[in-house]
Enzyme design. Structure first.
Site, short mmCIF file in Angstrom:
data_model
loop_
_atom_site.label_atom_id
_atom_site.label_comp_id
_atom_site.label_asym_id
_atom_site.label_seq_id
_atom_site.Cartn_x
_atom_site.Cartn_y
_atom_site.Cartn_z
CG HIS A 1 2.09 -0.13 4.57
ND1 HIS A 1 1.88 -1.18 5.44
CD2 HIS A 1 0.90 0.51 4.45
CE1 HIS A 1 0.61 -1.17 5.85
NE2 HIS A 1 0.00 -0.16 5.25
CG ASP B 1 -1.96 -1.00 1.26
OD1 ASP B 1 -2.04 -1.79 0.30
OD2 ASP B 1 -2.73 -1.04 2.25
#
Length: 474
Positions: free
Chosen positions: A435, A287
């Site tokens: 992430h 992400d």
């Protein structure tokens, strides 16, 4: 005040056939300006040359450019430092300065640097009409071509500002584009700091020659920053040789249109947490957004282990550095929507939420030159029934969550903390959430996680390999 030699040279230049078209018969397409140059102004056809703030390339190159022309002593010192560092750059030179000091401009050319158009009088162009802009650009082109044997293909104003008229004139004159910049240190103290903070593949650095000694002293540090980011300094045209074709958004083929839709009451969202998969397969997903160097490091780890993943990208980040999103796509990973502003979807109005997702979708589509996979992941993995319906009604096929949260965004965690969290929670069919954020330990933890799971017999898949065939979820 202009000296007599320069005045005579300009009078000679504007009297030559190459500059003086006053004998050409006037037509509906062309007319003579009432300027003292008697230059024929070609009417534009509303086509605009593009503005180049960043070169569209996935190669690790950065363009170095200079605006204006300093005095001879300073220019020679600058050229000597560029020679020492073995750097070629692009010099945007004002036409009048080339006319005044052609030998100095020729020396820049002789040292292997690129020369482009900085307008005739080194002007701010924001208040120039079409005719004034045409004169500034075309006469500079003519002088540079006559004195240096170079036909400029790029133009930049004194400040790097650009106008519709500059784009129209550049197109009419067959020029490749109007150049702005993506990195423009505006004071002596910020040169190296700004470059270190903003560096990315395809970036165009603009340095003003009037900083003289400051620029010369900063060049070695600039070169070092670029090398530390595994990139190379080059000219703008050099960077453009590595460019990829870029279609406008409206010309990109779309199979899964995403649109605003106020009628979401009956929408049936598909929320995917994990795969009911008896085989030892997991999906590694990422992400958010980060700097060029951080994302490149993540990609390098994935490439080294021959793993393809799904990246949920924030539109605001992609907008700043579309080349990086294109690189992720080029390397075989799939890209999905993670919103534009990364706000909690449950706190947004339906209209604001849809506008945010649509904006990100358009930016991502244009950046990667194809539509992203029709999946959406909400910020922080937070969603409720109403927001899920609002999202699904737009044409989003699947809202993707996860069953393994790495917590790698937490700066207090080291790579072993992240590794332990992931390994303890992963099972066949898991969707692992990681992430791409700066200053985290994701890059250090990632190979540990991959190698451990591979040693246990796991293989890695992109989400579409699960969602598209059967859409099963838990």
């Amino acid at each position: 005040m202009m000296n007599y030699k320069l005045f005579s040279l300009i009078i000679l230049l504007i009297s030559l056939p190459i500059l003086n078209a006053c004998t050409t018969k006037q037509t509906n397409e062309n007319h003579k300006t009432n300027s003292p140059y008697n230059l024929e102004i070609k009417e534009h056809n509303s086509v605009r040359s593009p503005v180049l703030k960043q070169v569209a390339t996935t190669q690790p190159v950065v363009a170095l450019s200079f605006n204006g022309l300093a005095d001879k002593e300073s220019t020679l010192l600058l050229l000597n430092e560029l020679d020492r560092l073995k750097i070629n750059a692009t010099f945007f030179l004002p036409g009048m300065r080339v006319a005044e000091e052609p030998e100095l401009a020729l020396e820049i050319k002789k040292r292997g640097h690129e020369i482009q158009n900085n307008t005739l009088n080194y002007e701010l162009m924001s208040d120039k009409n079409y005719e004034q802009t045409y004169i500034e650009v075309e006469l500079a082109n003519q002088i540079i071509e006559r004195e240096l044997g170079i036909k400029p293909t790029l133009v930049r104003s004194r400040s790097g500002d650009y106008t519709d008229n500059m784009q129209l004139v550049a197109s009419q004159l067959g020029m490749r584009g109007v150049v702005s910049f993506s990195i423009n240190p505006n004071n002596e103290q910020s040169i190296t700091t700004d470059i270190e903070r903003l560096i990315s593949r395809g970036a165009i650095i603009n340095l003003n020659s009037n900083l003289n000694e400051v620029i010369i002293n900063a060049l070695e540090e600039i070169n070092q920053v670029v090398k530390e980011n595994n990139m190379t300094l080059t000219t703008i045209s050099g960077a453009l040789t590595n460019t990829y074709p870029k279609l406008p958004l409206e010309e990109i083929e779309i199979q899964h249109p995403i649109r605003l839709n106020s009628n979401f009451t009956d929408a049936k969202p598909d929320i995917f947490y994990r795969q009911n998969e008896p085989m030892k397969e997991v999906a590694l997903t990422f992400d958010d957004w980060a700097s060029d160097i951080q994302i490149t490091k993540v990609l390098d780890v994935l490439n080294a282990h021959n793993i393809k993943s799904t990246f949920f990208l924030i539109g605001k980040g992609v907008e700043i550095n579309p080349n990086l999103a294109k690189l992720i796509s080029e390397q075989g990973h799939e890209i999905a929507n993670h919103s534009y502003n990364h706000l909690e979807v449950t706190t947004m109005s339906p209209n604001d939420l849809q506008q945010d997702i649509l904006k990100a979708h358009k930016i991502i589509t244009e950046a990667i030159q194809q539509e992203p996979v029709p999946y959406f992941r909400p910020a922080k993995g937070i969603i409720d029934e109403e927001s899920a319906k609002v999202i699904a009604s737009m044409g989003i096929q699947t809202i993707v969550l996860y069953d393994v949260a790495s917590f790698d965004w937490d700066l207090s965690l080291n790579e072993f903390d992240i590794y332990t969290r992931v390994i303890e929670r992963t099972k066949p069919g898991s969707v692992i959430n990681m992430h791409i954020l700066d200053n985290t330990k994701t890059v250090e933890a990632l190979p540990l996680i991959i190698e451990k799971l591979q040693s246990e017999g796991y293989t890695f898949v992109k989400l579409s390999e699960w969602i598209e065939p059967n859409g099963t979820d838990e």
